[in-house]
Scaffold this motif. Structure first.
Motif, PDB file in Angstrom:
ATOM      1  N   MET A 206      37.963  41.910  43.998  1.00 12.14           N
ATOM      2  CA  MET A 206      37.766  40.457  43.975  1.00 12.14           C
ATOM      3  C   MET A 206      38.818  39.862  44.903  1.00 12.14           C
ATOM      4  N   LEU A 207      38.425  38.857  45.684  1.00  6.61           N
ATOM      5  CA  LEU A 207      39.367  38.269  46.634  1.00  6.61           C
ATOM      6  C   LEU A 207      39.514  36.771  46.390  1.00  6.61           C
ATOM      7  N   ALA A 208      40.567  36.213  46.995  1.00  6.35           N
ATOM      8  CA  ALA A 208      40.908  34.826  46.722  1.00  6.35           C
ATOM      9  C   ALA A 208      40.589  33.908  47.896  1.00  6.35           C
ATOM     10  N   GLU A 209      40.270  32.672  47.587  1.00  5.02           N
ATOM     11  CA  GLU A 209      40.207  31.622  48.606  1.00  5.02           C
ATOM     12  C   GLU A 209      41.611  31.087  48.789  1.00  5.02           C
TER      13      GLU A 209
ATOM     14  N   ILE B 153      42.711  31.373  43.704  1.00  2.59           N
ATOM     15  CA  ILE B 153      43.124  30.623  44.898  1.00  2.59           C
ATOM     16  C   ILE B 153      44.545  31.003  45.256  1.00  2.59           C
ATOM     17  N   LYS B 154      44.721  31.449  46.503  1.00  2.00           N
ATOM     18  CA  LYS B 154      46.086  31.829  46.878  1.00  2.00           C
ATOM     19  C   LYS B 154      46.812  30.633  47.477  1.00  2.00           C
ATOM     20  N   TYR B 155      48.083  30.600  47.207  1.00  3.30           N
ATOM     21  CA  TYR B 155      48.934  29.528  47.707  1.00  3.30           C
ATOM     22  C   TYR B 155      50.073  30.193  48.455  1.00  3.30           C
ATOM     23  N   LYS B 156      49.973  30.148  49.782  1.00  5.05           N
ATOM     24  CA  LYS B 156      51.009  30.771  50.602  1.00  5.05           C
ATOM     25  C   LYS B 156      51.668  29.688  51.438  1.00  5.05           C
ATOM     26  N   ARG B 157      52.716  30.043  52.151  1.00  7.91           N
ATOM     27  CA  ARG B 157      53.394  29.022  52.947  1.00  7.91           C
ATOM     28  C   ARG B 157      52.680  28.766  54.262  1.00  7.91           C
TER      29      ARG B 157
ATOM     30  N   GLU C 220      51.177  46.643  48.263  1.00  6.18           N
ATOM     31  CA  GLU C 220      49.853  47.201  48.522  1.00  6.18           C
ATOM     32  C   GLU C 220      49.028  47.116  47.243  1.00  6.18           C
ATOM     33  N   ARG C 221      47.805  46.612  47.399  1.00  6.03           N
ATOM     34  CA  ARG C 221      46.951  46.510  46.224  1.00  6.03           C
ATOM     35  C   ARG C 221      46.496  47.900  45.803  1.00  6.03           C
ATOM     36  N   ILE C 222      46.552  48.135  44.508  1.00 10.16           N
ATOM     37  CA  ILE C 222      46.149  49.442  43.998  1.00 10.16           C
ATOM     38  C   ILE C 222      45.198  49.266  42.826  1.00 10.16           C
TER      39      ILE C 222
ATOM     40  N   ALA D 110      33.727  39.952  45.981  1.00 12.40           N
ATOM     41  CA  ALA D 110      33.494  38.596  46.496  1.00 12.40           C
ATOM     42  C   ALA D 110      34.797  37.822  46.670  1.00 12.40           C
ATOM     43  N   ARG D 111      34.808  36.968  47.682  1.00 14.44           N
ATOM     44  CA  ARG D 111      35.919  36.038  47.840  1.00 14.44           C
ATOM     45  C   ARG D 111      35.431  34.706  47.282  1.00 14.44           C
ATOM     46  N   GLY D 112      36.062  34.249  46.212  1.00 12.89           N
ATOM     47  CA  GLY D 112      35.544  33.042  45.573  1.00 12.89           C
ATOM     48  C   GLY D 112      36.651  32.112  45.136  1.00 12.89           C
TER      49      GLY D 112
ATOM     50  N   SER E  45      42.997  52.290  47.307  1.00 18.91           N
ATOM     51  CA  SER E  45      43.576  51.189  48.078  1.00 18.91           C
ATOM     52  C   SER E  45      42.631  49.990  48.069  1.00 18.91           C
ATOM     53  N   ARG E  46      43.046  48.909  48.729  1.00 20.61           N
ATOM     54  CA  ARG E  46      42.186  47.722  48.837  1.00 20.61           C
ATOM     55  C   ARG E  46      40.881  48.081  49.523  1.00 20.61           C
ATOM     56  N   ARG E  47      40.942  49.060  50.473  1.00 23.58           N
ATOM     57  CA  ARG E  47      39.724  49.482  51.158  1.00 23.58           C
ATOM     58  C   ARG E  47      39.039  50.631  50.422  1.00 23.58           C
TER      59      ARG E  47
ATOM     60  N   ALA F 234      49.043  30.623  36.963  1.00 25.19           N
ATOM     61  CA  ALA F 234      49.575  30.903  38.299  1.00 25.19           C
ATOM     62  C   ALA F 234      50.420  32.162  38.199  1.00 25.19           C
ATOM     63  N   GLU F 235      50.158  33.085  39.114  1.00 23.08           N
ATOM     64  CA  GLU F 235      50.894  34.355  39.093  1.00 23.08           C
ATOM     65  C   GLU F 235      51.610  34.565  40.420  1.00 23.08           C
ATOM     66  N   TYR F 236      52.726  35.269  40.373  1.00 24.75           N
ATOM     67  CA  TYR F 236      53.391  35.657  41.618  1.00 24.75           C
ATOM     68  C   TYR F 236      52.382  36.410  42.473  1.00 24.75           C
ATOM     69  N   LYS F 237      52.371  36.118  43.770  1.00 28.33           N
ATOM     70  CA  LYS F 237      51.587  36.933  44.705  1.00 28.33           C
ATOM     71  C   LYS F 237      52.554  37.924  45.337  1.00 28.33           C
ATOM     72  N   TYR F 238      52.606  39.104  44.763  1.00 32.46           N
ATOM     73  CA  TYR F 238      53.548  40.130  45.215  1.00 32.46           C
ATOM     74  C   TYR F 238      53.155  40.611  46.597  1.00 32.46           C
ATOM     75  N   ASP F 239      54.149  41.002  47.363  1.00 30.10           N
ATOM     76  CA  ASP F 239      53.876  41.412  48.730  1.00 30.10           C
ATOM     77  C   ASP F 239      53.995  42.922  48.845  1.00 30.10           C
TER      78      ASP F 239
ATOM     79  N   ALA G 171      46.831  46.487  40.311  1.00 29.63           N
ATOM     80  CA  ALA G 171      48.241  46.124  40.385  1.00 29.63           C
ATOM     81  C   ALA G 171      48.663  46.038  41.833  1.00 29.63           C
ATOM     82  N   GLU G 172      49.747  45.323  42.067  1.00 27.68           N
ATOM     83  CA  GLU G 172      50.353  45.346  43.389  1.00 27.68           C
ATOM     84  C   GLU G 172      51.512  46.325  43.307  1.00 27.68           C
ATOM     85  N   CYS G 173      51.564  47.223  44.274  1.00 29.09           N
ATOM     86  CA  CYS G 173      52.604  48.240  44.318  1.00 29.09           C
ATOM     87  C   CYS G 173      53.644  47.753  45.330  1.00 29.09           C
TER      88      CYS G 173
ATOM     89  N   CYS H  55      46.597  31.547  42.036  1.00 29.96           N
ATOM     90  CA  CYS H  55      46.284  30.683  40.893  1.00 29.96           C
ATOM     91  C   CYS H  55      44.877  31.019  40.441  1.00 29.96           C
ATOM     92  N   LYS H  56      44.719  31.232  39.132  1.00 31.22           N
ATOM     93  CA  LYS H  56      43.444  31.762  38.649  1.00 31.22           C
ATOM     94  C   LYS H  56      42.816  30.866  37.595  1.00 31.22           C
ATOM     95  N   SER H  57      41.504  30.839  37.615  1.00 26.20           N
ATOM     96  CA  SER H  57      40.754  30.034  36.659  1.00 26.20           C
ATOM     97  C   SER H  57      40.885  30.602  35.245  1.00 26.20           C
TER      98      SER H  57
HETATM   99  P1  ATP Z   1      46.335  38.543  51.900  1.00 21.04           P
HETATM  100  O1  ATP Z   1      46.614  39.044  53.274  1.00 21.04           O
HETATM  101  O2  ATP Z   1      46.677  37.102  51.700  1.00 21.04           O
HETATM  102  O3  ATP Z   1      46.899  39.430  50.823  1.00 21.04           O
HETATM  103  P2  ATP Z   1      43.711  39.567  51.297  1.00 21.04           P
HETATM  104  O4  ATP Z   1      42.428  39.257  51.989  1.00 21.04           O
HETATM  105  O5  ATP Z   1      44.228  40.956  51.363  1.00 21.04           O
HETATM  106  O6  ATP Z   1      44.785  38.522  51.790  1.00 21.04           O
HETATM  107  P3  ATP Z   1      43.277  37.900  49.078  1.00 21.04           P
HETATM  108  O7  ATP Z   1      42.205  38.089  48.106  1.00 21.04           O
HETATM  109  O8  ATP Z   1      43.102  36.817  50.034  1.00 21.04           O
HETATM  110  O9  ATP Z   1      43.540  39.280  49.782  1.00 21.04           O
HETATM  111  O10 ATP Z   1      44.633  37.683  48.314  1.00 21.04           O
HETATM  112  C1  ATP Z   1      44.843  38.379  47.148  1.00 21.04           C
HETATM  113  C2  ATP Z   1      45.682  39.615  47.431  1.00 21.04           C
HETATM  114  O11 ATP Z   1      46.982  39.388  46.936  1.00 21.04           O
HETATM  115  C3  ATP Z   1      45.164  40.785  46.649  1.00 21.04           C
HETATM  116  O12 ATP Z   1      44.332  41.593  47.458  1.00 21.04           O
HETATM  117  C4  ATP Z   1      46.397  41.524  46.185  1.00 21.04           C
HETATM  118  O13 ATP Z   1      46.679  42.598  47.051  1.00 21.04           O
HETATM  119  C5  ATP Z   1      47.512  40.533  46.328  1.00 21.04           C
HETATM  120  N1  ATP Z   1      48.127  40.121  45.053  1.00 21.04           N
HETATM  121  C6  ATP Z   1      49.451  40.120  44.794  1.00 21.04           C
HETATM  122  N2  ATP Z   1      49.712  39.634  43.576  1.00 21.04           N
HETATM  123  C7  ATP Z   1      48.516  39.316  43.019  1.00 21.04           C
HETATM  124  C8  ATP Z   1      48.136  38.763  41.768  1.00 21.04           C
HETATM  125  N3  ATP Z   1      49.032  38.413  40.841  1.00 21.04           N
HETATM  126  N4  ATP Z   1      46.810  38.574  41.555  1.00 21.04           N
HETATM  127  C9  ATP Z   1      45.892  38.910  42.490  1.00 21.04           C
HETATM  128  N5  ATP Z   1      46.198  39.421  43.690  1.00 21.04           N
HETATM  129  C10 ATP Z   1      47.494  39.628  43.956  1.00 21.04           C
END
Ligand code: ATP
Length: 586
Positions: free
Chosen positions: A228-231, A424-428, A256-258, A418-420, A271-273, A249-254, A301-303, A405-407
């Motif tokens: 699932m992806l974010a707007e 909603i991501k809030y970045k700088r 790798e998505r796992i 889907a990206r929906g 991985s994300r892919r 609202a959750e931290y958006k960790y920087d 999780a974000e690793c 930020c999540k519903s």
């Molecule tokens: P981006 O480059 O901004 O990470 P993206 O297309 O990979 O974009 P988005 O769906 O736009 O992905 O943004 C969500 C991404 O943020 C997720 O793929 C995930 O890897 C990461 N992430 C980090 N923390 C969270 C969290 N708490 N909830 C959801 N996603 C998170």
């Protein structure tokens, strides 16, 4: 089933650019395909043998495939090679040479899809010494029996160049028409694909059991779910409005998505892919094995790379060391990771993807045993834009990219693939990169843990506020210290220890040990950011926010030549923030 039927369909598909026509040809092909073969035909049309997540590639180098064409046609390799240089497509070259082949094989038998698939599968799985010869032999055998047209597509398939342009969504359309009773079936089929990432499996089930079979389709451990992806929006007000006034609202960790799949002791990481990356993160797999309290589960999780000495998060780039295949043991020690779990999609027989997020979050809180290597993504639930903004600043300062930020509404399901607007991501939009070092005053310290027990884990540093003649905090710094520094600093600071915060130190943080503001050290950071905690330049950019240095690191230079009043001033830091502010490219 004759492979010629497949080759003919490919030719038609290749010759059209219209998606509707392409779909019609595919429908035709799928209808002619016996049900037990339908998954194989679907994989083949995408140039594969299995779903991507299994990571099995047909792969033969073009150079070797040229050998097979020579062997199968009786022409010399250099003749084939020089034609290939002209056409740029071994498929076309092979078609030509097969058409004028000098040796007619007497025992040519028509190629079937079964034979082609089985042979390609053997090629894909050949390994060890002798694998190259075996692959050449297998391919030559196929080409001996192939018609020129069949040879063209076989060669494109084995060299990874079958580019028919059939997108996943076109296959789903075709399946809906061929076996689902019409286009309306598309949505159900798409969901089945989104939760299994396996078009072949979806095809087989709809062909054999119809749309009712697909409706029963469930998430299953071992098959990755499409993420699932974010707007994106750029202000707390817009975000809250879009999410119905309130959100989590959750931290958006920087990192790798796992997506972790756990069945008993067996853990697979995707991985994300949706590639298998368990080998890159055996430590993360151990964490899931030990800290997810369920027999079977799928979590996301974000690793994140963490500083092994302080436990602080490190920039995303440090994870890149995990990509190297060798010396993984060493990189595990040098670049350890932590997991921040943000979703759960399946637990012990229950598919949670259609449950609202508050429910999934509750389950998450039950099954994650938190410790210093794994925790639930830090969150707040809020309806207040100011609170959201402060939480955002805190996230950035702590090494995150911003917030997701999540519903919390009833319809907040996991929208696989889907990206929906439920996330909603809030970045700088802007960031202020730091190019210069600063000299800061040591005003307090925090006790170290683990390897740093007995010394300090981090120092609280301040800039000099020359207008008010005080010291305003600007960061907590735990990186860049050598073992020698760690021995030396407690001794260096001992004469300045005081029982409370010094009256000239302006701090909103509780520390373990306070000092007189005397000692100055040089520090470099990645950026200067807004901070809800630090007092440096408080209110200058935004009400209630100060400035902080992100990812600060001691350069190794003690500025014993400077007095505390010679340290970098608050004004200078404010100036650096403003002059280095740049729009973020993304
Ligand atoms: P981006 O480059 O901004 O990470 P993206 O297309 O990979 O974009 P988005 O769906 O736009 O992905 O943004 C969500 C991404 O943020 C997720 O793929 C995930 O890897 C990461 N992430 C980090 N923390 C969270 C969290 N708490 N909830 C959801 N996603 C998170």
């Amino acid at each position: 089933m004759r492979y010629s039927l497949v080759a003919e369909a490919y030719e038609k598909i290749e010759n059209t650019t219209k998606r509707l026509e392409m779909t019609d040809y595919l429908v035709d092909l799928l209808k002619k395909t016996p049900k037990e073969l339908i998954d194989k035909v679907v994989y083949l049309t995408q140039g594969k043998l299995y779903p991507d997540f299994l990571g099995i590639e047909i792969g033969i180098a073009e150079r070797l495939a040229v050998k097979s064409v020579a062997l199968a046609t009786g022409y010399r390799e250099d003749e084939i090679q020089s034609d290939l240089e002209k056409t740029g497509d071994l498929g076309e070259t092979a078609e030509k040479f097969l058409a004028k082949k000098t040796q007619i094989s007497l025992f040519r038998k028509p190629l079937t899809v079964e034979t082609v698939y089985k042979t390609l599968d053997k090629m894909a799985k050949a390994s060890g010494s002798g694998a190259v010869d075996l692959k050449i032999r297998l391919l030559t055998g196929l080409l001996m029996d192939a018609t020129p047209k069949e040879a063209k597509y076989i060669l494109r398939t084995v060299t990874g160049k079958l580019r028919l342009g059939i997108a996943d969504m076109t296959v789903l359309d075709a399946l809906a028409i061929a076996y689902g009773g019409g286009k309306e079936a598309r949505e159900v089929l798409e969901r089945a694909y989104n939760i299994s990432s396996d078009l072949g499996k979806v095809a087989k089930i709809v062909a054999e059991q119809g749309i009712d079979g697909i409706k029963k389709f469930k998430v299953s451990v071992g098959e990755p779910i499409r993420p699932m992806l974010a707007e994106r929006l750029s202000s707390p007000n817009e975000i809250l409005e879009k999410l119905g006034g309130k959100c989590i609202a959750e931290y958006k960790y920087d990192g790798e998505r796992i997506q972790a799949h756990k069945r008993g002791d067996e853990v697979t990481l995707f991985s994300r892919r949706l590639e298998r990356i368990t080998d890159q993160y055996p430590d993360a797999a151990d964490i899931v094995r030990e800290n997810i309290l369920a027999k079977e589960a799928i979590i996301e999780a974000e690793c994140v790379a963490v500083d092994p000495d302080t436990g602080e998060m490190r920039p995303f780039q440090e994870l890149m060391h995990r990509r190297r295949k060798y010396d993984i043991k060493k990189s595990i020690e040098k670049y350890p990771v932590s997991l921040f779990v943000f979703d759960v999609l399946y637990v012990d027989g229950e598919d949670l993807t259609l449950k609202p997020y508050p429910h999934r979050h509750e389950v998450l809180r039950k099954i994650v045993k938190e410790d210093n290597r794994i925790s639930i993504a830090k969150y707040i639930i809020t309806d207040d834009p100011e609170e959201l903004e402060r939480f955002f600043e805190e996230a950035i300062e702590n090494g995150c990219e911003g917030l997701v930020c999540k519903s919390l509404n009833n319809d907040s399901v996991y929208q696989a693939g889907a990206r929906g607007w439920l996330w909603i991501k809030y970045k700088r939009d802007y960031k202020s990169e730091m190019s210069d070092t600063v000299d800061l005053v040591v005003v307090a310290a925090f006790h170290g843990r683990g390897k740093r027990a007995g010394t300090y884990g981090a120092l609280l540093l301040a800039a000099y506020n020359d207008e008010r003649d005080v010291f305003d905090t600007v960061c907590k710094c735990g990186s860049g210290f050598t073992d020698e520094d760690l021995q030396k600093i407690p001794k260096l600071m001992e004469p300045y220890i005081i029982p409370h915060r010094h009256p000239r130190v302006n701090a909103n943080i509780d520390a373990d040990v306070w000092f007189e503001p005397k000692v100055v050290i040089e520090v470099i950071g990645a950026e200067i950011t807004l901070s809800p905690i630090h007092t440096c330049a408080l209110g200058s950019i935004r009400k209630n926010s100060g400035l902080a240095i992100r990812f600060p690191r001691f350069t190794g230079r003690y500025r014993l030549d400077k007095s505390a009043e010679d340290a970098t001033t608050v004004k200078e830091i404010l100036q650096m923030y403003k002059s280095q502010l740049k729009r973020v490219q993304s």
